[in-house]
Design an enzyme around this catalytic site. Structure first.
Site, PDB file in Angstrom:
ATOM      1  CB  THR A 184       8.252   0.203   8.213  1.00 28.20           C
ATOM      2  OG1 THR A 184       8.469   0.669   6.883  1.00 28.20           O
ATOM      3  CG2 THR A 184       7.365   1.676   8.560  1.00 28.20           C
ATOM      4  CD  GLU A 263      12.219   2.935  -3.918  1.00 28.86           C
ATOM      5  OE1 GLU A 263      12.871   4.035  -3.325  1.00 28.86           O
ATOM      6  OE2 GLU A 263      13.012   1.127  -3.690  1.00 28.86           O
TER       7      GLU A 263
END
Length: 392
Positions: A184, A263
């Protein structure tokens, strides 16, 4: 979320690891430069993004990690040093040299990472000046380092666990531009267990496959993805199988933390696929579901439109899919049987979709392959965050 009993209540570093972070002027006030340091040279391995536009730190990192030994990681936020050409690579080298000078080691023992806006020249002079004196700030709290690598993250991310007499600590960041093909955004793993670099490489890849590689916030593979593991050996040897089990558990837990902090996200989505023809086909189907904008918005709106689940499964053209054997559940509530939508109470399903963690389970009934993917819902917050990211 998964069982957290394995992990320490408060993250701590393994023996011989410390970190520091400070503001060096890349951001207005927040911490923007982090240094993770081992007191002694550590065996190391890393995996990087497969994006065809890798950042300068990736280009340098692939070269550095061939040595299999690291003393430190230096990482900045705000500017990713991507699409910056030969100048960017030289700036990454300057960043490594600056950290090495501060630590009294050589630049080939420093892994460099940068995260933030793409296509902006790295203010290397600010980093070179800012790293001076950071050794005096070194602390044993990994959260300090986690704070310095944040971009759009809502909170710093770190956790630790014990295995035998050793400790493993994970520090990561990432909220958007996430669908890794290796790891990631930025993820660093530190341990005082003793392993050589080839063994670490094998263990890291085994841990990344079912965890970070099954994470997707928005299907977008970052140009800066890095996952590195450092083992300084100060705790001595530990059982390899036990170590790998804890390593996978920690990577999986961090994957869930990252997915939940996508987000604007309000829900963690876990997709479980069983009964696929092969594990690889299960992987494809699970990713298809977790990546579907329509599934993501179904979860966000608590809208029991289960046809979207079937659509996401059915578009996996290269997989063996038989509608007559396909079943599906939402948080344990069956909504599809033998490829047909069941008659169910919409309000019950709306209520279960409103929970923070939504588990979508699909049984394909054609084999023994299994896979689990992790993601989040799409919200207005995601659009607002990314519509002005470059300008903010």
């Amino acid at each position: 979320m998964s069982d957290t009993s394995l992990f320490h209540a408060t993250p701590v570093f393994p023996r011989g690891f410390r970190c520091a972070s400070r503001n060096v002027g890349l951001k207005p006030t927040a911490r923007d430069l982090t240094l993770f340091v081992s007191d002694v040279d550590a065996s190391a391995a890393a995996v990087f993004t497969r994006n065809h536009f890798p950042g300068a730190p990736i280009i340098l990192g692939r070269e550095t990690i061939k040595g299999g030994v690291l003393r430190a990681v230096i990482a900045n936020s705000k500017v990713s040093n991507v699409a910056t050409g030969e100048r960017g690579v030289e700036n990454a080298r300057r960043m490594a040299r600056a950290a090495a000078a501060e630590l009294g080691t050589s630049a080939d023992r420093i892994l460099v990472s940068s995260t933030g806006v793409i296509g902006v020249p790295l203010p290397i002079e600010k980093i070179e000046a800012g790293v001076v004196g950071m050794t005096a700030d070194l602390l044993g709290d990994p959260m300090v380092g986690a704070e310095g690598i944040m971009t759009t993250d809502s909170h710093p991310k770190a956790l630790s666990a014990s295995v035998g007499d050793a400790t493993i600590t994970w520090v990561a960041k990432g909220s958007g531009m996430i669908e890794p093909n290796m790891a990631t955004m930025l993820s660093y793993i530190f341990t005082d267990a003793a392993f050589d670099a080839p063994t670490l490489d094998r263990l890291l890849r085994a841990a990344v496959a079912p965890s970070f590689n099954m994470l997707s916030v928005d299907t977008d593979t970052s140009t800066s993805d890095t996952c590195a593991i450092l083992a300084n050996g100060l705790a001595g040897a530990v059982d390899e199988a036990a170590f790998l089990a804890v390593l996978i558990a920690g990577c999986t837990r961090m994957t869930q933390i990252l997915a939940r902090d996508g987000e604007g996200a309000e829900h963690l989505i876990r997709v479980e696929v069983v009964g696929a023809l092969t594990a690889q086909e299960g992987h494809v189907v699970a990713k298809s579901i977790v990546n579907s904008p329509l599934v993501k918005t179904m979860v966000h709106g608590a809208d029991p439109n289960v046809g979207r689940l079937l659509m996401a499964v059915g578009k996996c053209f290269e997989c063996t899919i038989q509608p007559s054997t396909t079943d599906a559940w939402i948080n344990g509530y069956q909504v599809v049987a033998n490829g047909e939508r069941l008659s169910f109470d919409d309000e019950i399903v709306r209520t279960t979709l409103s929970q923070e963690v939504v588990v979508l389970r699909v049984a394909l009934g054609v084999g023994t392959g299994e896979a689990t993917a992790y993601g989040c819902d799409f919200t207005k917050g995601y659009i607002e965050e990314n519509a002005a990211y470059y300008s903010s």
